[in-house]
Design a protein around this motif. Structure first.
Motif: not given
Length: 222
Positions: A59-68
């Protein structure tokens, strides 16, 4: 009264989330809806409904990285983990050493929206499923946008003033690039399209300033 500088849109959203745990006045991805529609194969809320198959689905998702975080495991190998948040929710991800070294650990520090591609691991029964993404690649949305879109059409409504159009003209001149510019004039039931002799760089900064001048959803990228 103390004179204070008004918060930016980003500061308003950050403080809303810090105070109550969710966004009220908007979402940080509101400025990226066209890119999400173009690049994402799924959203996070749809992942739980994917078939539980032995062969993992990419899958391909668009978003923000959090708690990395990027850390060293007990075996001595490196891995990254965290959450990806889009307009619909969050999903956890992991990235193992071979992929991490290929794409670069620095990509997990991105603060801007990203395109994350990976395979989906689903565990558990229908009412208590756990979904996790095994990362294959991460790319900034802004990089993909400038590569994928060759044209941009600005929508001029009857409510827009001459000053708004002049501000747009100045903004375009200050952001030269490769995307061909067009105007669409909308007056009552009549639309008129016009190609103008300018090309722009479709950067985050440029498009956010267009939103401030003309309003959200005031341009179409193709």
């Amino acid at each position: 009264y103390v004179t204070a500088t008004p918060w930016t849109e980003e500061e308003v959203l950050e403080n809303e989330f810090a105070l109550i745990g969710y966004f009220v006045s908007g979402h940080p991805l509101d400025h990226y809806r066209q890119e999400c529609e173009r690049f994402a194969s799924h959203n996070t809320s749809a992942l739980i409904h994917l078939p539980d198959e032995r062969k993992r689905i990419t899958v391909t998702l668009c978003g923000f990285l959090k708690s990395t975080s990027v850390r060293t495991t007990k075996s001595g190998s490196k891995m990254a983990s965290g959450l990806l948040e889009d307009l619909y929710g969050q999903v956890s991800f992991v990235c193992f050493e071979k992929t991490l070294m290929r794409i670069g650990p620095e990509k997990f520090a991105y603060q801007a929206p990203v395109i994350l591609t990976g395979s989906v691991k689903i565990e558990g029964e229908e009412d208590a499923r756990k979904v996790e993404i095994f990362v294959d690649n991460i790319e900034l949305v802004s990089d993909a946008r400038q590569r994928a879109f060759a044209n941009v059409q600005f929508i001029i409504e009857q409510s827009h003033s001459l000053e708004d159009i002049q501000k747009l003209h100045t903004l375009i001149l200050n952001h030269p690039g490769r995307a061909q510019c067009y105007l669409k004039f909308r007056y009552e039931d009549v639309d008129a399209d016009m190609k103008i002799p300018f090309q722009v760089a479709l950067t985050d900064d440029f498009l956010k300033k267009v939103d401030l001048i003309l309003g959200l959803e005031s341009y179409v990228m193709k």
